[in-house]
Design a protein around this motif. Structure first.
Motif, PDB file in Angstrom:
ATOM      1  N   LEU A  69       0.730  -1.240   0.052  1.00 10.72           N
ATOM      2  CA  LEU A  69       0.068  -0.142   0.141  1.00 10.72           C
ATOM      3  C   LEU A  69       0.746   1.378  -0.027  1.00 10.72           C
ATOM      4  N   LYS A  70       2.231   1.151   0.444  1.00 11.72           N
ATOM      5  CA  LYS A  70       2.994   2.486   0.759  1.00 11.72           C
ATOM      6  C   LYS A  70       4.102   2.635  -0.375  1.00 11.72           C
ATOM      7  N   ILE A  71       4.167   1.638  -1.405  1.00 13.19           N
ATOM      8  CA  ILE A  71       5.122   1.790  -2.275  1.00 13.19           C
ATOM      9  C   ILE A  71       4.631   2.610  -3.607  1.00 13.19           C
ATOM     10  N   ASP A  72       5.660   3.075  -4.470  1.00  9.55           N
ATOM     11  CA  ASP A  72       5.311   3.620  -5.820  1.00  9.55           C
ATOM     12  C   ASP A  72       5.249   2.308  -6.684  1.00  9.55           C
ATOM     13  N   ILE A  73       4.259   1.789  -7.357  1.00 11.15           N
ATOM     14  CA  ILE A  73       4.584   0.472  -8.078  1.00 11.15           C
ATOM     15  C   ILE A  73       5.372   0.901  -9.329  1.00 11.15           C
ATOM     16  N   SER A  74       5.574   1.961  -9.755  1.00  7.24           N
ATOM     17  CA  SER A  74       6.263   2.229 -11.133  1.00  7.24           C
ATOM     18  C   SER A  74       7.851   2.366 -10.702  1.00  7.24           C
ATOM     19  N   ASN A  75       8.478   2.346  -9.190  1.00  3.35           N
ATOM     20  CA  ASN A  75       9.580   2.301  -8.930  1.00  3.35           C
ATOM     21  C   ASN A  75       9.772   0.751  -8.790  1.00  3.35           C
ATOM     22  N   SER A  76      10.618   0.253  -9.596  1.00  2.00           N
ATOM     23  CA  SER A  76      10.831  -1.288  -9.481  1.00  2.00           C
ATOM     24  C   SER A  76      11.621  -1.542  -8.607  1.00  2.00           C
ATOM     25  N   GLU A  77      12.619  -0.676  -7.882  1.00  2.00           N
ATOM     26  CA  GLU A  77      13.432  -0.796  -6.913  1.00  2.00           C
ATOM     27  C   GLU A  77      12.713  -1.114  -5.742  1.00  2.00           C
ATOM     28  N   SER A  78      11.749  -0.353  -5.698  1.00  2.00           N
ATOM     29  CA  SER A  78      10.812  -0.293  -4.173  1.00  2.00           C
ATOM     30  C   SER A  78      10.066  -1.683  -4.052  1.00  2.00           C
ATOM     31  N   LEU A  79       9.579  -2.022  -5.280  1.00  2.00           N
ATOM     32  CA  LEU A  79       8.988  -3.315  -5.349  1.00  2.00           C
ATOM     33  C   LEU A  79       9.815  -4.563  -4.917  1.00  2.00           C
ATOM     34  N   GLU A  80      11.305  -4.442  -5.591  1.00  2.00           N
ATOM     35  CA  GLU A  80      12.177  -5.375  -5.564  1.00  2.00           C
ATOM     36  C   GLU A  80      12.415  -5.460  -4.207  1.00  2.00           C
ATOM     37  N   ASP A  81      12.421  -4.653  -2.951  1.00  2.00           N
ATOM     38  CA  ASP A  81      12.648  -4.598  -1.689  1.00  2.00           C
ATOM     39  C   ASP A  81      11.810  -5.562  -1.028  1.00  2.00           C
ATOM     40  N   LEU A  82      10.456  -5.765  -1.527  1.00  2.00           N
ATOM     41  CA  LEU A  82       9.509  -6.597  -1.018  1.00  2.00           C
ATOM     42  C   LEU A  82       9.519  -7.929  -1.363  1.00  2.00           C
ATOM     43  N   MET A  83      10.443  -8.321  -2.287  1.00  2.00           N
ATOM     44  CA  MET A  83      10.503  -9.778  -2.678  1.00  2.00           C
ATOM     45  C   MET A  83      11.041 -10.581  -1.608  1.00  2.00           C
ATOM     46  N   PRO A  84      10.678 -12.055  -1.772  1.00  2.00           N
ATOM     47  CA  PRO A  84      11.203 -12.953  -0.600  1.00  2.00           C
ATOM     48  C   PRO A  84      12.560 -12.974  -0.534  1.00  2.00           C
ATOM     49  N   TRP A  85      13.388 -12.740  -1.728  1.00  2.00           N
ATOM     50  CA  TRP A  85      14.908 -13.115  -1.595  1.00  2.00           C
ATOM     51  C   TRP A  85      15.540 -11.842  -1.401  1.00  2.00           C
ATOM     52  N   SER A  86      14.756 -10.612  -0.983  1.00  2.00           N
ATOM     53  CA  SER A  86      15.324  -9.276  -0.907  1.00  2.00           C
ATOM     54  C   SER A  86      16.367  -9.491   0.642  1.00  2.00           C
ATOM     55  N   ASN A  87      17.457  -8.603   0.498  1.00  2.00           N
ATOM     56  CA  ASN A  87      18.009  -8.577   1.792  1.00  2.00           C
ATOM     57  C   ASN A  87      17.264  -7.412   2.679  1.00  2.00           C
ATOM     58  N   LYS A  88      16.546  -6.933   2.207  1.00  2.00           N
ATOM     59  CA  LYS A  88      15.682  -5.917   2.983  1.00  2.00           C
ATOM     60  C   LYS A  88      14.551  -6.378   3.842  1.00  2.00           C
ATOM     61  N   ILE A  89      14.395  -7.767   3.760  1.00  2.00           N
ATOM     62  CA  ILE A  89      13.266  -8.410   4.521  1.00  2.00           C
ATOM     63  C   ILE A  89      13.478  -8.490   5.898  1.00  2.00           C
ATOM     64  N   PRO A  90      12.927  -8.077   6.860  1.00  2.00           N
ATOM     65  CA  PRO A  90      13.324  -8.104   8.338  1.00  2.00           C
ATOM     66  C   PRO A  90      13.665  -9.646   8.935  1.00  2.00           C
ATOM     67  N   GLU A  91      14.522  -9.582   9.761  1.00  2.00           N
ATOM     68  CA  GLU A  91      15.063 -10.484  10.374  1.00  2.00           C
ATOM     69  C   GLU A  91      14.122 -11.646  10.822  1.00  2.00           C
ATOM     70  N   ASN A  92      13.157 -10.988  11.603  1.00  2.00           N
ATOM     71  CA  ASN A  92      12.015 -11.691  12.243  1.00  2.00           C
ATOM     72  C   ASN A  92      11.183 -12.352  11.407  1.00  2.00           C
ATOM     73  N   MET A  93      11.326 -12.270   9.866  1.00  2.00           N
ATOM     74  CA  MET A  93      10.331 -13.148   9.057  1.00  2.00           C
ATOM     75  C   MET A  93      11.238 -14.446   8.528  1.00  2.00           C
ATOM     76  N   LYS A  94      12.276 -14.417   8.833  1.00  2.00           N
ATOM     77  CA  LYS A  94      13.305 -15.591   8.282  1.00  2.00           C
ATOM     78  C   LYS A  94      13.130 -16.722   9.222  1.00  2.00           C
ATOM     79  N   ILE A  95      13.226 -17.941   8.849  1.00  2.00           N
ATOM     80  CA  ILE A  95      13.237 -19.023   9.673  1.00  2.00           C
ATOM     81  C   ILE A  95      14.626 -19.331   9.975  1.00  2.00           C
ATOM     82  N   LYS A  96      14.845 -19.477  11.196  1.00  2.00           N
ATOM     83  CA  LYS A  96      16.497 -19.788  11.596  1.00  2.00           C
ATOM     84  C   LYS A  96      16.746 -21.098  11.576  1.00  2.00           C
TER      85      LYS A  96
END
Length: 99
Positions: A69-96
Motif C-alpha cells: 500500500l505504501k510503495i510507488d509501483i512504477s519504481n521497480s526498486e521499491s517493489l524489489e525490496d519486498l521480494m522474498p529474496w530481498s536483503n531488506k526483508i526483516p530478520e524476524n520473518m526468516k526461519i532460523k
C-alpha cells in the motif's frame, strides 16, 4: 554421467514443493472464472516462493500486504525490496537454521 557433486540425486524437494497443488486440485474446480484461477495462482506463487526463501509465510504476507500500500509501483526498486529474496526483508520473518 554427472560429475557435479552438488546436484541432488532425486527430485523429492521438487515433489514436496508441488504437493499443495496436487492436494488442492479438486478445490481449484471451484475457481469458476479465469480471474479467480489467476488470483489463486498468484497467491500460491507468493506462498511457495516465500517458503523456498525460508520465510515465515504468515509474517511475510502481513509485511507484504502492509507495504504494498505504501510503495510507488512504477519504481521497480521499491517493489524489489519486498521480494522474498530481498536483503531488506526483516530478520524476524526468516526461519532460523538449527545448528
Amino acid at each position: 554421467m554427472l560429475l557435479d557433486g552438488s546436484l541432488e540425486v532425486d527430485n523429492n524437494a521438487a515433489e514436496r514443493a508441488i504437493k499443495p497443488f496436487v492436494i488442492g486440485r479438486k478445490n481449484f474446480l471451484f475457481a469458476n472464472t479465469a480471474k479467480g484461477a489467476a488470483s489463486s495462482a498468484n497467491i500460491y506463487s507468493i506462498v511457495e516462493t516465500a517458503k523456498a526463501n525460508k520465510l515465515v509465510v504468515e509474517r511475510y504476507l502481513v509485511h507484504l500486504f502492509n507495504n504494498l500500500l505504501k510503495i510507488d509501483i512504477s519504481n521497480s526498486e521499491s517493489l524489489e525490496d519486498l521480494m522474498p529474496w530481498s536483503n531488506k526483508i526483516p530478520e524476524n520473518m526468516k526461519i532460523k537454521d538449527r545448528k
